[in-house]
Design a protein around this motif. Structure first.
Motif, PDB file in Angstrom:
ATOM      1  N   ILE A 135       0.685  -1.195   0.041  1.00  6.68           N
ATOM      2  CA  ILE A 135       0.091  -0.032   0.004  1.00  6.68           C
ATOM      3  C   ILE A 135       0.912   1.147   0.030  1.00  6.68           C
ATOM      4  N   GLY A 136       1.916   1.051   0.718  1.00  5.72           N
ATOM      5  CA  GLY A 136       3.050   2.246   0.914  1.00  5.72           C
ATOM      6  C   GLY A 136       3.617   2.769  -0.479  1.00  5.72           C
ATOM      7  N   ILE A 137       3.749   1.918  -1.338  1.00  6.36           N
ATOM      8  CA  ILE A 137       4.185   1.960  -2.755  1.00  6.36           C
ATOM      9  C   ILE A 137       3.251   2.992  -3.509  1.00  6.36           C
ATOM     10  N   TYR A 138       2.057   2.782  -3.359  1.00  6.34           N
ATOM     11  CA  TYR A 138       1.189   3.649  -3.843  1.00  6.34           C
ATOM     12  C   TYR A 138       0.990   5.032  -3.181  1.00  6.34           C
ATOM     13  N   ILE A 139       0.721   4.834  -1.717  1.00  5.64           N
ATOM     14  CA  ILE A 139       0.310   6.022  -0.903  1.00  5.64           C
ATOM     15  C   ILE A 139       1.714   7.177  -1.128  1.00  5.64           C
ATOM     16  N   CYS A 140       2.838   6.640  -1.096  1.00  3.77           N
ATOM     17  CA  CYS A 140       4.357   7.441  -1.233  1.00  3.77           C
ATOM     18  C   CYS A 140       4.289   7.983  -2.531  1.00  3.77           C
ATOM     19  N   GLY A 141       4.071   7.282  -3.470  1.00  2.00           N
ATOM     20  CA  GLY A 141       4.138   7.692  -4.877  1.00  2.00           C
ATOM     21  C   GLY A 141       3.055   8.860  -5.145  1.00  2.00           C
ATOM     22  N   ARG A 142       2.114   8.531  -4.868  1.00  2.00           N
ATOM     23  CA  ARG A 142       0.870   9.217  -5.112  1.00  2.00           C
ATOM     24  C   ARG A 142       0.944  10.707  -4.287  1.00  2.00           C
TER      25      ARG A 142
END
Length: 158
Positions: free
Chosen positions: A57-64
């Motif tokens: 989930i962090g990959i998405y959250i951090c990138g976004r």
């Protein structure tokens, strides 16, 4: 910003812990220590699963969050610290050795590797972009810190 974007940024900045005026990564890592009682309660297997989910989930959250904030890897984005700091404690959760001393040692080790960025953390930090890059260097810092704990415990038990 839309409400969904505000929510993503709120998660990305570690529910506000990354908004500290100085050392936001340290504050984010310290906030992550609040997860430890829950990890101890659910045990090693479910903690590992939770950390994997947190990382994905962090990959998405951090990138976004970085895109919304129009930054690359801003220090205020600390969701990656949550996952990396949590990895540090997996050996102690597995062995049931968690206590205040290990909490402080694990915190210090993770911060050391996250700030120092030894190989391959520094290479990843510079060359891997997006949410994956933001997350990966902290995950490896957590693995390095966990490895130090494992080595110490192995030597101590020998």
């Amino acid at each position: 910003m839309t409400w969904s974007e505000r929510f993503i940024v709120f998660c990305g900045v570690g529910f506000g812990s990354g908004l500290a005026p100085k050392a936001p990564g340290t504050f984010g890592s310290a906030f992550a220590l609040l997860f430890i009682p829950a990890f101890m309660a659910i045990g090693f297997l479910y903690s590992t699963i939770a950390i994997i989910v947190m990382s994905l989930i962090g990959i998405y959250i951090c990138g976004r969050a970085a895109d919304i904030m129009r930054v690359h890897d801003d220090g205020r984005i600390v969701w990656d610290e949550f996952a990396g700091q949590s990895i540090t404690f997996l050996p102690l959760i597995y062995l049931g050795l968690m206590n205040w001393v290990w909490l402080l040692v694990g915190f210090a080790l993770f911060r050391l590797f996250d700030v120092w960025k030894p190989w391959p953390i520094r290479v990843i930090d510079r060359q891997v972009d997006g949410g994956f890059g933001i997350m990966l260097d902290d995950l490896i810092a957590g693995l390095w810190a966990a490895l130090c704990i494992i080595i110490y415990l192995y030597i101590d038990m020998a």
